[in-house]
Design an enzyme around this catalytic site. Sequence first.
Site, mmCIF file in Angstrom:
data_model
loop_
_atom_site.group_PDB
_atom_site.id
_atom_site.type_symbol
_atom_site.label_atom_id
_atom_site.label_comp_id
_atom_site.label_asym_id
_atom_site.label_seq_id
_atom_site.Cartn_x
_atom_site.Cartn_y
_atom_site.Cartn_z
ATOM 1 N N CYS A 126 0.858 -1.188 0.000
ATOM 2 C CA CYS A 126 0.000 0.000 0.000
ATOM 3 C C CYS A 126 0.891 1.234 0.000
ATOM 4 O O CYS A 126 2.108 1.135 0.117
ATOM 5 C CB CYS A 126 -0.967 0.016 1.173
ATOM 6 S SG CYS A 126 -2.394 1.090 0.822
ATOM 7 N N CYS A 136 -4.208 6.062 0.540
ATOM 8 C CA CYS A 136 -3.679 4.850 -0.084
ATOM 9 C C CYS A 136 -3.397 5.027 -1.577
ATOM 10 O O CYS A 136 -2.998 4.081 -2.248
ATOM 11 C CB CYS A 136 -4.655 3.693 0.139
ATOM 12 S SG CYS A 136 -4.994 3.406 1.884
ATOM 13 N N LYS A 205 -12.318 -5.251 1.696
ATOM 14 C CA LYS A 205 -11.801 -4.480 2.831
ATOM 15 C C LYS A 205 -12.767 -3.342 3.089
ATOM 16 O O LYS A 205 -13.003 -2.497 2.231
ATOM 17 C CB LYS A 205 -10.410 -3.941 2.506
ATOM 18 C CG LYS A 205 -9.794 -3.162 3.652
ATOM 19 C CD LYS A 205 -8.420 -2.636 3.281
ATOM 20 C CE LYS A 205 -7.792 -1.896 4.438
ATOM 21 N NZ LYS A 205 -6.478 -1.325 4.067
ATOM 22 N N ARG A 215 -3.888 2.626 13.257
ATOM 23 C CA ARG A 215 -3.390 3.909 12.726
ATOM 24 C C ARG A 215 -2.161 4.359 13.493
ATOM 25 O O ARG A 215 -1.250 4.951 12.942
ATOM 26 C CB ARG A 215 -4.489 4.971 12.813
ATOM 27 C CG ARG A 215 -5.763 4.553 12.108
ATOM 28 C CD ARG A 215 -5.857 5.126 10.706
ATOM 29 N NE ARG A 215 -6.750 4.324 9.869
ATOM 30 C CZ ARG A 215 -8.060 4.490 9.783
ATOM 31 N NH1 ARG A 215 -8.649 5.459 10.473
ATOM 32 N NH2 ARG A 215 -8.788 3.714 9.010
ATOM 33 N N LYS A 258 -11.661 -8.266 5.506
ATOM 34 C CA LYS A 258 -11.120 -7.462 6.604
ATOM 35 C C LYS A 258 -12.090 -6.355 6.942
ATOM 36 O O LYS A 258 -12.527 -5.665 6.018
ATOM 37 C CB LYS A 258 -9.775 -6.866 6.160
ATOM 38 C CG LYS A 258 -9.072 -6.027 7.218
ATOM 39 C CD LYS A 258 -7.791 -5.416 6.676
ATOM 40 C CE LYS A 258 -7.096 -4.628 7.788
ATOM 41 N NZ LYS A 258 -5.901 -3.937 7.345
ATOM 42 N N SER A 284 -6.943 -4.635 14.340
ATOM 43 C CA SER A 284 -6.394 -4.103 15.594
ATOM 44 C C SER A 284 -7.411 -3.997 16.723
ATOM 45 O O SER A 284 -7.137 -4.410 17.843
ATOM 46 C CB SER A 284 -5.725 -2.751 15.339
ATOM 47 O OG SER A 284 -6.614 -1.849 14.709
ATOM 48 N N TYR A 323 -2.906 -10.588 15.507
ATOM 49 C CA TYR A 323 -1.815 -10.099 16.355
ATOM 50 C C TYR A 323 -1.552 -11.059 17.516
ATOM 51 O O TYR A 323 -0.537 -10.939 18.198
ATOM 52 C CB TYR A 323 -2.147 -8.688 16.870
ATOM 53 C CG TYR A 323 -2.336 -7.709 15.734
ATOM 54 C CD1 TYR A 323 -1.241 -7.168 15.076
ATOM 55 C CD2 TYR A 323 -3.608 -7.379 15.270
ATOM 56 C CE1 TYR A 323 -1.403 -6.317 13.994
ATOM 57 C CE2 TYR A 323 -3.780 -6.523 14.188
ATOM 58 C CZ TYR A 323 -2.678 -5.991 13.560
ATOM 59 O OH TYR A 323 -2.833 -5.166 12.489
HETATM 60 ZN ZN LIG Z 1 -3.315 1.969 2.707
#
Ligand SMILES: [Zn+2]
Length: 335
Positions: A126, A136, A205, A215, A258, A284, A323
């Site tokens: 990205c 992006c 996404k 972020r 996602k 996240s 994660y």
């Molecule tokens: Zn991106």
Amino acid sequence: MSFKLTGAFPSFRPRRLRKSAALRALVAETRLHPSQLVLPLFVRFGRRVRKPISTMPGVFQLSLDEIVKDAAKAFEAGVPAVLLFGIPDRKDERASGAYAKNGIVQQAVRLLKKELPELLVITDVCLCEYMSHGHCGIVQLNAHGDSILNDPSLKLLARTAASHAEAGADIVAPSDMMDGRVRAIRAELDGSGFEEIAVMSYAAKFASAYYGPFREAAESAPKFGDRRSYQMDAANANEALREVALDIAEGADIVMVKPALAYLDIIHRVKTEFGYPTAAYAVSAEYSMIKAAAANGWVDERAVTLESLLAMRRAGADILITYSAVDVAKWLRET
Ligand SMILES: [Zn+2]
């Protein structure tokens, strides 16, 4: 499946098969295994850097020397793959750090493939982490405000993917949600002699509030506006299937949904409709919410994490990006 096939009480008693752990395991329809796990890692320049991400307890931005240690620990625990995100020193309007020969991700890939040749290295493709504005794609100011240019961004994305492949990545994973990026990346890879390198597309996404903690991790928050003009609207499921169909037609080898837990219906429909290798990205906030609740003693971290991932598998996911991958691999070995 017809429910006419189900027996009736008292001849049929479902509890018979729930009497012991061994019986339950014998008839379990879905299983978790470390081989299904992918660990996202954040890499930055420097030495001996382990910068904690305050919104994601237990997750760090790592310098090259440190990322090798964490990747080795993950591999030893049974996690077969990592997904790399880079944090560059400098950002600009052309995202030049994304495709630089000695960019941070390119260096990390070379190092990881040298030190841990059997570890699968997947790279996030990205531009947002490398763009001064945090979007992006390429931004153009016009009379109506800012717009993210689709087609000019494709060239930069393709160049980024090819530079990751050249560094030795096993799989490239475009996450930008520009239209036509999989085709552009596939063509660039094939044209550069990387026809063996697989593409895992972030096919469906969604523009999601669940990305909040990330972020900070990737230092990729947009400086203005949001990503709703390119990421998907949370209201849409049929559109997600069209996005996946498009990416498969353009050459995606693995398709991803996602976020994961709030989008299990999408995972299920994608797997049922296309039968392609399907990845679920437990993002996240999915991780941080469990961590925060567990820190307060409100939930059992291990039980809730495993149940969430099992739900993604039950929905149809083959690959689980989380994660918690290292902990999960260890927990699965203990059971
Ligand atoms: Zn991106």
